[in-house]
Design an enzyme around this catalytic site. Structure first.
Site, short mmCIF file in Angstrom:
data_model
loop_
_atom_site.label_atom_id
_atom_site.label_comp_id
_atom_site.label_asym_id
_atom_site.label_seq_id
_atom_site.Cartn_x
_atom_site.Cartn_y
_atom_site.Cartn_z
N SER A 142 0.86 -1.20 0.00
CA SER A 142 0.00 0.00 0.00
C SER A 142 0.88 1.23 0.00
CB SER A 142 -0.89 0.02 1.24
OG SER A 142 -1.58 1.25 1.34
N TYR A 156 -1.73 -0.38 10.34
CA TYR A 156 -1.89 -0.99 9.01
C TYR A 156 -0.76 -0.54 8.09
CZ TYR A 156 -3.76 -1.49 4.25
OH TYR A 156 -3.91 -1.78 2.92
#
Length: 247
Positions: A142, A156
């Site tokens: 990501s 995350y």
């Protein structure tokens, strides 16, 4: 033809990867951990494209489940491709000091340990060191690994930075064993994640910060993944490809 395992393949980016892969000639194993219906629907769409498919329930953070996933995939043929897409954010957005440690541990277990376990099983089957015929692994990272996701999901973001490092290191370990390891780092993408987190307007909010002034589509991530899996990327390993509209 090649057998591809896609973890978290029942929806969003994972589902897009499964369908595009089928259109490119892969037999596809659609991994899921919850409701089987979406995974079975994706598997049916793969079969409608003329390829074999299985929907297999497995928690990627569980060692026995991962072994069972790969054993099931082997019934279709030798596993030559893996996409580690399964990941969780943990819960609704918040600051780091507001999170419970159990949420953080579970997020790291799925997002990092899960990638480790699946990569380990894949290498044991693909690598020439173990008598395999080679293969390709793509980990879904990501752009949050760079931006930090402050005020939302710092834990995350940290898990995805770990995925980047794992990708770099493993790629070097198996580069001369016929296995390529790369990652794709999506930016803001139109999936159900945002609404599920209670932020249906999140993409609209962040679109102003994206140089291309829009969020991406799951199919745009799938295209990057399929390129990295393909012979066209034969000299590419250890790369993390940003697909985030310039952000």
């Amino acid at each position: 033809m090649s057998v591809l395992i896609v973890t978290g393949g029942s929806r969003g980016i994972g589902a897009a990867i499964c369908e595009l892969a089928a259109s490119r000639g892969y037999d596809v194993v659609v991994n899921f951990s919850g409701d089987p219906a979406p995974a079975e629907e994706v598997a049916a769409r793969v079969e409608a494209l003329g390829r074999q498919s299985l929907a297999v329930r497995a928690d990627v953070s569980d060692e026995d489940d991962v072994r069972a996933l790969f054993n099931a995939a082997a019934t279709l043929g030798p596993v030559e491709a893996l996409v580690n897409n399964a990941a969780i954010t943990g819960n609704t957005p918040g600051r780091l000091d507001e999170y419970e440690v159990g949420v953080v541990r579970r997020t790291l277990d799925v997002n990092v340990t899960g990638v480790f376990l699946c990569c380990r099983e894949a290498v044991r089957r693909m690598s020439t060191r173990y008598g395999g015929g080679g293969g390709a692994i793509v980990n879904i990272s990501s752009t949050a690994a760079r931006t930090g996701s402050a005020g939302e999901w710092v834990h995350y973001a940290a898990s995805k930075a770990a995925v980047d490092t794992l990708t770099h290191g493993l790629a070097q370990e198996v580069a001369d064993e016929g296995v390529r390891v790369n990652a794709v780092a999506p930016g803001m993408i139109h999936t159900g994640l945002h609404e599920a987190a209670g932020m249906p307007d999140r993409l609209e909010k962040y679109a102003r910060q994206i140089p291309m002034r829009r969020a991406g589509q799951p199919g745009e991530i799938a295209e990057a993944v399929l390129w990295l899996l393909s012979p066209a990327a034969s000299f590419t390993t250890g790369a993390v490809l940003d697909v985030g509209g310039g952000r």
